[in-house]
Scaffold this motif. Structure first.
Motif, mmCIF file in Angstrom:
data_model
loop_
_atom_site.group_PDB
_atom_site.id
_atom_site.type_symbol
_atom_site.label_atom_id
_atom_site.label_comp_id
_atom_site.label_asym_id
_atom_site.label_seq_id
_atom_site.Cartn_x
_atom_site.Cartn_y
_atom_site.Cartn_z
ATOM 1 N N GLU A 197 0.833 -1.210 0.000
ATOM 2 C CA GLU A 197 0.000 0.000 0.000
ATOM 3 C C GLU A 197 0.862 1.254 0.000
ATOM 4 O O GLU A 197 0.504 2.276 -0.595
ATOM 5 C CB GLU A 197 -0.889 0.021 1.238
ATOM 6 C CG GLU A 197 -1.991 -1.005 1.256
ATOM 7 C CD GLU A 197 -2.777 -0.929 2.554
ATOM 8 O OE1 GLU A 197 -3.545 0.036 2.720
ATOM 9 O OE2 GLU A 197 -2.599 -1.833 3.396
ATOM 10 N N THR A 198 1.977 1.180 0.680
ATOM 11 C CA THR A 198 2.874 2.326 0.800
ATOM 12 C C THR A 198 3.692 2.565 -0.460
ATOM 13 O O THR A 198 4.472 3.509 -0.518
ATOM 14 C CB THR A 198 3.809 2.134 1.994
ATOM 15 O OG1 THR A 198 4.342 0.794 1.964
ATOM 16 C CG2 THR A 198 3.071 2.346 3.314
ATOM 17 N N ALA A 199 3.535 1.715 -1.468
ATOM 18 C CA ALA A 199 4.217 1.926 -2.748
ATOM 19 C C ALA A 199 3.329 2.671 -3.736
ATOM 20 O O ALA A 199 3.803 3.090 -4.802
ATOM 21 C CB ALA A 199 4.655 0.598 -3.345
ATOM 22 N N ASP A 200 2.074 2.859 -3.400
ATOM 23 C CA ASP A 200 1.145 3.567 -4.270
ATOM 24 C C ASP A 200 1.618 5.011 -4.465
ATOM 25 O O ASP A 200 1.941 5.722 -3.500
ATOM 26 C CB ASP A 200 -0.257 3.555 -3.653
ATOM 27 C CG ASP A 200 -1.257 4.320 -4.480
ATOM 28 O OD1 ASP A 200 -1.814 3.735 -5.426
ATOM 29 O OD2 ASP A 200 -1.478 5.517 -4.185
ATOM 30 N N ALA A 201 1.643 5.458 -5.707
ATOM 31 C CA ALA A 201 2.191 6.781 -6.021
ATOM 32 C C ALA A 201 1.440 7.890 -5.297
ATOM 33 O O ALA A 201 2.051 8.861 -4.824
ATOM 34 C CB ALA A 201 2.151 7.014 -7.530
ATOM 35 N N GLY A 202 0.131 7.770 -5.184
ATOM 36 C CA GLY A 202 -0.648 8.785 -4.494
ATOM 37 C C GLY A 202 -0.352 8.827 -3.009
ATOM 38 O O GLY A 202 -0.253 9.917 -2.413
ATOM 39 N N VAL A 203 -0.206 7.660 -2.412
ATOM 40 C CA VAL A 203 0.126 7.581 -0.985
ATOM 41 C C VAL A 203 1.505 8.187 -0.735
ATOM 42 O O VAL A 203 1.698 8.984 0.186
ATOM 43 C CB VAL A 203 0.074 6.123 -0.492
ATOM 44 C CG1 VAL A 203 0.616 6.015 0.936
ATOM 45 C CG2 VAL A 203 -1.344 5.578 -0.562
ATOM 46 N N ILE A 204 2.472 7.820 -1.561
ATOM 47 C CA ILE A 204 3.836 8.338 -1.406
ATOM 48 C C ILE A 204 3.851 9.858 -1.537
ATOM 49 O O ILE A 204 4.476 10.567 -0.734
ATOM 50 C CB ILE A 204 4.774 7.697 -2.440
ATOM 51 C CG1 ILE A 204 5.037 6.235 -2.083
ATOM 52 C CG2 ILE A 204 6.110 8.455 -2.509
ATOM 53 C CD1 ILE A 204 5.842 5.476 -3.112
ATOM 54 N N ALA A 205 3.162 10.369 -2.538
ATOM 55 C CA ALA A 205 3.140 11.818 -2.751
ATOM 56 C C ALA A 205 2.562 12.540 -1.541
ATOM 57 O O ALA A 205 3.092 13.585 -1.118
ATOM 58 C CB ALA A 205 2.331 12.147 -4.001
ATOM 59 N N GLU A 206 1.499 12.013 -0.967
ATOM 60 C CA GLU A 206 0.869 12.656 0.186
ATOM 61 C C GLU A 206 1.767 12.599 1.421
ATOM 62 O O GLU A 206 1.937 13.600 2.140
ATOM 63 C CB GLU A 206 -0.479 11.994 0.480
ATOM 64 C CG GLU A 206 -1.245 12.605 1.638
ATOM 65 C CD GLU A 206 -1.667 14.047 1.387
ATOM 66 O OE1 GLU A 206 -1.933 14.756 2.379
ATOM 67 O OE2 GLU A 206 -1.727 14.465 0.208
ATOM 68 N N ILE A 207 2.366 11.445 1.672
ATOM 69 C CA ILE A 207 3.230 11.306 2.849
ATOM 70 C C ILE A 207 4.489 12.150 2.706
ATOM 71 O O ILE A 207 4.944 12.785 3.664
ATOM 72 C CB ILE A 207 3.559 9.817 3.087
ATOM 73 C CG1 ILE A 207 2.300 9.082 3.563
ATOM 74 C CG2 ILE A 207 4.694 9.676 4.109
ATOM 75 C CD1 ILE A 207 2.457 7.593 3.679
ATOM 76 N N GLU A 208 5.066 12.173 1.507
ATOM 77 C CA GLU A 208 6.225 13.032 1.293
ATOM 78 C C GLU A 208 5.879 14.496 1.532
ATOM 79 O O GLU A 208 6.629 15.229 2.192
ATOM 80 C CB GLU A 208 6.768 12.850 -0.127
ATOM 81 C CG GLU A 208 7.554 11.574 -0.326
ATOM 82 C CD GLU A 208 8.208 11.487 -1.688
ATOM 83 O OE1 GLU A 208 9.023 10.574 -1.899
ATOM 84 O OE2 GLU A 208 7.908 12.348 -2.556
ATOM 85 N N SER A 209 4.751 14.929 0.997
ATOM 86 C CA SER A 209 4.340 16.318 1.163
ATOM 87 C C SER A 209 4.165 16.680 2.629
ATOM 88 O O SER A 209 4.672 17.704 3.107
ATOM 89 C CB SER A 209 3.037 16.567 0.395
ATOM 90 O OG SER A 209 2.565 17.873 0.617
ATOM 91 N N ARG A 210 3.464 15.824 3.359
ATOM 92 C CA ARG A 210 3.226 16.085 4.784
ATOM 93 C C ARG A 210 4.530 16.051 5.579
ATOM 94 O O ARG A 210 4.766 16.896 6.446
ATOM 95 C CB ARG A 210 2.256 15.044 5.350
ATOM 96 C CG ARG A 210 0.848 15.106 4.785
ATOM 97 C CD ARG A 210 -0.045 14.119 5.508
ATOM 98 N NE ARG A 210 -1.393 14.095 4.967
ATOM 99 C CZ ARG A 210 -2.427 13.523 5.568
ATOM 100 N NH1 ARG A 210 -2.256 12.910 6.734
ATOM 101 N NH2 ARG A 210 -3.630 13.539 5.008
ATOM 102 N N SER A 211 5.353 15.059 5.288
ATOM 103 C CA SER A 211 6.593 14.899 6.051
ATOM 104 C C SER A 211 7.548 16.056 5.806
ATOM 105 O O SER A 211 8.153 16.592 6.743
ATOM 106 C CB SER A 211 7.273 13.573 5.681
ATOM 107 O OG SER A 211 6.450 12.474 6.003
ATOM 108 N N LEU A 212 7.702 16.446 4.542
ATOM 109 C CA LEU A 212 8.620 17.538 4.224
ATOM 110 C C LEU A 212 8.152 18.847 4.858
ATOM 111 O O LEU A 212 8.964 19.603 5.417
ATOM 112 C CB LEU A 212 8.740 17.694 2.712
ATOM 113 C CG LEU A 212 9.533 16.592 1.996
ATOM 114 C CD1 LEU A 212 9.378 16.723 0.486
ATOM 115 C CD2 LEU A 212 10.999 16.652 2.374
ATOM 116 N N ALA A 213 6.856 19.109 4.812
ATOM 117 C CA ALA A 213 6.330 20.343 5.399
ATOM 118 C C ALA A 213 6.553 20.360 6.908
ATOM 119 O O ALA A 213 6.974 21.373 7.484
ATOM 120 C CB ALA A 213 4.847 20.480 5.072
#
Length: 338
Positions: A197-213
């Protein structure tokens, strides 16, 4: 007469012997707490996973060093400052790599190295000499605390927290939140197993965005490129690029058989006559004991577990307590001299 108390417990409920923490207790000579770095990939040496291996090697080396103090026939083992002591411990790990026939492999790939932190207190004449590398801690006389926590851990802890909250908001179970946030924290967003599930492109994009912010807000003076390296690579693929280097803001020190820069070697010197109590602890204690002794520190541990079991709140961490393991190994050593 001295009074001493010590306690150590491994995090895995089914395997207490896998405890990666080690203690050195040599009354009137010296004391140490060593915390092995959790193995990243199943690497083992001398029948132990790499973190426990490093911890036990350093434990034995410190005991040998302490016993040699004052022995003129062993000049190379006489205390000559913090860097000298840390270099000696590094050589001890390196010698075990050689004995295992893996020196070339660990030189080429940091992911194969064993690692640990150390907090050592050595009684040299009428002085207490303190040498530390990493985030194990010391408290003298109940109020003078030395513990060097590394901001790098905040980045991977924030990744875990943001992943946890993402899946929690989707109504996933606690077990799922634990499992999925661990995948992100350890493997990084760019190394997720195919089909997860964590390889899904949409999931990765959201987690990266939240984590970086969240990381930028929490660590505004850290270069974005360093944060991205950790978010993308996680503990397994990114963290090692920061150990024992001096050109990165998030750099940190650790014993792994290779050179530890002087900036990561902490030293203190105290007159023994001024010391009432010495307390050493590994970072499995997220809160200091309100008093001296195992009972006080264990109460602090229980307070933390009651408030933030999953370590996504005040005590955010790269791991949390689950049904099969505590957040971390924990070790405490207290010596009352007066």
């Amino acid at each position: 007469m001295q009074h001493m108390e010590a306690f150590s417990l491994g995090k895995k409920f089914s395997a207490p012997g896998a405890n990666e923490d080690s203690l050195v207790i040599m009354p009137n000579r010296g004391y140490a707490v060593i915390d092995g770095v959790t193995d990243r990939n199943g690497t083992s040496y001398d029948g132990m996973l790499s973190g426990q291996f490093a911890s036990r090697v350093v434990q034995g080396a410190i005991e040998k060093f302490i016993l040699a103090q004052g022995d003129a026939s062993q000049p190379e083992l006489q205390f000559a400052g913090g860097q000298h002591f840390v270099d000696y411990l590094g050589r001890a790990i390196r010698a075990r790599y050689v004995a295992n026939g893996v020196l070339d492999a660990v030189t080429a790939d940091w992911k194969l190295r064993g690692g640990c932190t150390v907090m050592a207190t050595l009684i040299i004449g009428d002085q207490l000499e303190v040498v530390a590398v990493g985030d194990s801690g010391l408290r003298i006389n109940g109020n003078d605390v030395l513990q060097v926590l590394k901001p790098l851990d905040d980045v991977t802890a924030i990744m875990r927290r943001e992943t946890w909250r993402y899946f929690e908001a989707l109504g996933r179970s606690t077990a799922d939140c634990d499992r999925l946030s661990a995948l992100i924290t350890w493997q990084g967003t760019r190394h997720q197993p195919s089909g997860a599930e964590t390889a899904d492109a949409g999931v990765i994009a959201e987690i990266e965005s939240r984590s970086l912010a969240a990381c930028k807000a929490h660590l505004p003076n850290v270069p974005v490129a360093e944060i991205e390296t950790l978010v993308h690579g996680g503990i397994c693929y990114g963290q090692g690029d920061f150990q024992n280097v001096t050109d990165k803001v998030l750099g940190y020190g650790g014993l792994d058989g290779f050179a530890v820069p002087e900036r990561y070697v902490e030293t203190r010197s105290y007159a023994l006559a001024d010391i009432d109590t010495i307390e050493l602890f590994s970072d499995g204690y997220f809160k200091l004991g309100e008093g001296f002794g195992v009972a006080a520190w264990e109460q602090g541990f229980r307070d933390v577990e009651a408030e933030d079991l999953h370590k996504i709140g005040r005590y955010m961490s790269t791991k949390g307590t689950t049904d099969i393991a505590l957040t971390d190994d924990r070790t405490y050593m207290g010596v009352r001299l007066k």
